[in-house]
Design a protein around this motif. Structure first.
Motif, PDB file in Angstrom:
ATOM      1  N   ASP A  90       4.221   0.652   2.175  1.00  0.00           N
ATOM      2  CA  ASP A  90       4.335  -0.471   3.108  1.00  0.00           C
ATOM      3  C   ASP A  90       4.184  -1.774   2.327  1.00  0.00           C
ATOM      4  N   MET A 117       3.083   1.588  11.542  1.00  0.00           N
ATOM      5  CA  MET A 117       3.807   2.231  10.438  1.00  0.00           C
ATOM      6  C   MET A 117       2.878   2.953   9.472  1.00  0.00           C
ATOM      7  N   TYR A 118       1.567   2.828   9.703  1.00  0.00           N
ATOM      8  CA  TYR A 118       0.605   3.388   8.767  1.00  0.00           C
ATOM      9  C   TYR A 118       0.709   4.914   8.730  1.00  0.00           C
ATOM     10  N   GLU A 119       0.809   5.451   7.542  1.00  0.00           N
ATOM     11  CA  GLU A 119       0.845   6.915   7.331  1.00  0.00           C
ATOM     12  C   GLU A 119       2.030   7.611   7.982  1.00  0.00           C
ATOM     13  N   ARG A 120       3.049   6.841   8.369  1.00  0.00           N
ATOM     14  CA  ARG A 120       4.203   7.465   9.018  1.00  0.00           C
ATOM     15  C   ARG A 120       5.448   7.053   8.266  1.00  0.00           C
ATOM     16  N   SER A 121       6.400   7.960   8.166  1.00  0.00           N
ATOM     17  CA  SER A 121       7.607   7.591   7.431  1.00  0.00           C
ATOM     18  C   SER A 121       8.479   6.661   8.255  1.00  0.00           C
ATOM     19  N   LYS A 181       0.473   5.625   1.016  1.00  0.00           N
ATOM     20  CA  LYS A 181      -0.385   6.609   1.697  1.00  0.00           C
ATOM     21  C   LYS A 181       0.473   7.811   2.051  1.00  0.00           C
ATOM     22  N   VAL A 233      -2.645   9.082 -12.648  1.00  0.00           N
ATOM     23  CA  VAL A 233      -2.608   8.807 -11.214  1.00  0.00           C
ATOM     24  C   VAL A 233      -1.225   9.080 -10.648  1.00  0.00           C
ATOM     25  N   MET A 234      -0.190   8.684 -11.386  1.00  0.00           N
ATOM     26  CA  MET A 234       1.159   8.711 -10.811  1.00  0.00           C
ATOM     27  C   MET A 234       2.047   9.820 -11.331  1.00  0.00           C
ATOM     28  N   GLN A 290      -0.149   4.930  -5.397  1.00  0.00           N
ATOM     29  CA  GLN A 290       1.213   4.996  -5.944  1.00  0.00           C
ATOM     30  C   GLN A 290       1.960   3.662  -5.814  1.00  0.00           C
ATOM     31  N   THR A 294       4.386   7.299   1.799  1.00  0.00           N
ATOM     32  CA  THR A 294       5.063   6.145   2.367  1.00  0.00           C
ATOM     33  C   THR A 294       4.485   4.859   1.796  1.00  0.00           C
ATOM     34  N   ASP A 299      -4.520  14.855   5.280  1.00  0.00           N
ATOM     35  CA  ASP A 299      -4.633  14.076   4.047  1.00  0.00           C
ATOM     36  C   ASP A 299      -5.571  14.697   3.028  1.00  0.00           C
ATOM     37  N   ARG A 322       0.828  -1.201   0.000  1.00  0.00           N
ATOM     38  CA  ARG A 322       0.000   0.000   0.000  1.00  0.00           C
ATOM     39  C   ARG A 322       0.865   1.255   0.000  1.00  0.00           C
ATOM     40  N   LEU A 326       6.037   9.676 -11.463  1.00  0.00           N
ATOM     41  CA  LEU A 326       6.464   8.412 -10.859  1.00  0.00           C
ATOM     42  C   LEU A 326       6.026   7.201 -11.678  1.00  0.00           C
TER      43      LEU A 326
END
Lengths: 111, 451
Positions: A26, B253-257, A16, B358-359, A95, A24, B42, A14, B362
């Protein structure tokens, strides 16, 4: 050695936003054996991810092999902060798709 | 008390309505608090800049109504952070007003609402800068300049636990918070009841996105966190969901670098030594998190500034030769806009769906175009009239693009609409910074009122 696609090996892949200027990624595995095997394959590294997305390695702010989560995780700087006019993915949620087909050469136990 | 239970029904209140079945299951488990965060950066800079919410008020009202009635029924406090997506003052006032209306509608016994504001007067920031204080950029942002401050329409400071603790000490029944760290709405009650910061901040971290810490995937379902002096436990309330070691560890780890640390006004949570343990089918136990207080309080600032009014239009392309030459079509239309308006003073954006819509840059498969393309055209300019003309010229002139070998000479693109349509004004994130303060209440103004 046999090649598998990352999308077959991972439970979750994923992307986000991580704040307004980063996205980031994952890659989360079901079990420790697969996670360790993918780490060992060196298919997912800072360099390979920069190459996949066509960006310089300095655009990758963090690259973490996250053992408690059985996950490989990396974070890139955006070209422009989220939601700037012209941004096609305000949440950064779509992405990850190029990761699905990344080939991973696994070392087999029966050569 | 030996433990404290908090349920969280929604990771972003208002963005989509909470799911009632698991929420009721959570209420039956008799929590001590019902809490949710309503905000996010977001959603992009438009809601903050234009002082709006990104979703209909009906969705926000839906969640507030379920949470308020349950909290009053149980006789426990209800806490909402980052009211209405941005936590701006108008969103806090809106939520306080909704709570009062709901109290009247349902004939609830009187109760006390505490609320606080997060908006920061740019003059306050300017004064700090002129006194020599730096406003430090995060994540690739340069330190703040007065020119960037001038380009900013609205600033919110991201609260930690401090304003929540102040209101909890005052004994209020409902808290409506301005912009806040997601975790603060859960960490504050845990700290208020004497649990360690090590566990309290982790409790907040794991509850902030509700069922995103459970599996299988499914949003807007209630989860329950329980904190004791020994550990944190988190339990999925939906009959089909479980909080597992993988889902809980994965959520960090979700949404965090970085999955090991999270910063707050007043310190950071260190998750390097976290230990996860499955204690029952739906419950995971977590130990080993550490909160490291900082010497000085630094607070995150978010700011948004208007770029201009915006119109958008759409067109499609099916001719393979035109598809192969889509950039020439776009260049033709850009030239026509340039002939009319010059090189500067507006923005014109093309998003090519079926290629790299979309990208963008990238996209590794940029060379593999679809058999049809959809192109979104955006015109941004100081006035609505100019934005409309920029977008319409940028769209309409694609129809007339002169490609040397095109067979279909009656028009290069298809139009699903004759016109361009007015969209939200364009904004950009101007502040993604931190500021050090001696007194955190310089930034957050706390109030109380009756319902």
């Amino acid at each position: 050695m046999k090649a598998k696609k990352l999308g077959e090996l991972a439970k979750t892949i994923r992307s986000k936003n991580a704040g307004v200027n980063k996205i980031t990624f994952d890659i989360i595995f079901r079990d420790r054996a697969t996670y360790e095997a993918v780490k060992l394959s060196r298919a997912i590294t800072r360099a390979s991810m920069a190459a996949l997305y066509g960006i310089g390695q300095e655009r990758i702010s963090d690259f973490v092999e996250y053992d408690p989560g059985l996950a490989i995780k990396f974070t890139i700087f955006r070209r422009a902060p989220s939601g700037s006019a012209g941004d096609g993915d305000i949440f950064g949620a779509q992405q990850y798709a190029p990761l699905l087909d990344v080939p991973v050469m696994l070392r087999t136990t029966h050569p | 008390m030996p433990s404290l239970k908090i349920i969280c029904p929604n990771g972003h209140l208002g963005f989509a309505p909470l799911r009632i079945e698991s929420f009721r299951a959570g209420v039956r488990a008799r929590p001590d608090y019902i809490a949710a965060d309503s905000g996010s950066d977001d959603v992009g800079p438009v809601p903050l800049g234009s002082d709006s919410s990104t979703s209909p008020e009906a969705w926000q009202r839906h969640d507030l109504e379920h949470m308020l009635l349950a909290a009053r029924e149980l006789g426990v406090p209800m806490i909402i952070g980052s009211a209405g997506d941005t936590g701006s003052n108008s969103r806090v006032d809106l939520y306080v007003g909704i709570i009062k209306e709901l109290a009247r509608k349902h004939g609830l016994s009187p109760f006390e609402i505490g609320y606080f504001y997060s908006e920061v007067d740019p003059a306050f920031i300017r004064r700090k800068m002129r006194e020599g204080g730096s406003v430090a950029g995060l994540d690739g942002y340069a330190d703040l300049t007065e020119a960037e401050l001038d380009a900013t329409d609205r600033i919110v400071a991201v609260a930690g636990v401090q304003p929540y603790l102040k209101l909890l000490h005052a004994g209020v029944d409902v808290i409506i918070g301005g912009r806040s760290s997601d975790a603060a709405v859960f960490a504050a009650p845990a700290l208020h009841h004497g649990y360690s910061a090590d566990h309290a901040y982790y409790l907040g971290k794991v509850l902030e996105c509700a069922s995103f810490c459970a599996e299988p995937y499914g949003g807007k379902e209630t989860v329950m966190g329980e904190i004791s002096h020994e550990d944190v436990r988190v339990t999925a309330m939906h009959p089909e969901q479980r909080c597992t070691i993988a889902s809980v560890a994965g959520h960090a780890m979700y949404e965090r670098s970085n999955p090991y640390e999270e910063f707050f006004a007043g310190g950071k949570l260190d998750m390097r030594e976290c230990h996860y343990e499955q204690v029952s089918e739906k419950t995971t136990r977590i130990t080993g998190s550490r909160f490291l207080p900082s010497e000085r309080i630094t607070v995150k600032l978010e700011g948004s500034g208007k770029v201009g009014e915006r119109y958008i239009g759409l067109c499609g392309i099916r001719d393979p030769y035109t598809i192969a030459n889509v950039d020439r079509v776009i260049d033709w239309a850009r030239d026509k806009v340039r002939e009319r308006f010059g090189d500067e003073g507006y923005e014109l954006h093309y998003t090519v769906y079926g290629r790299d819509g979309v990208m963008g840059e990238l996209e590794p498969l940029r060379g593999q175009l679809g058999h049809e393309l959809c192109i979104l055209v955006q015109g941004v300019a100081p006035s609505a009239g100019m934005a409309e003309e920029v977008a319409l010229t940028g769209l309409r002139q694609m129809f007339y693009a002169r490609l040397p070998d095109v067979k279909g000479t009656a028009g290069s693109v298809s139009f699903p609409l004759d016109e361009v349509v007015r969209a939200s004004a364009a904004y950009r994130w101007t502040l993604n910074h931190t500021i050090a303060v001696d007194d955190i209440f310089d930034l957050f103004e706390v109030h109380r009122t009756q319902a």
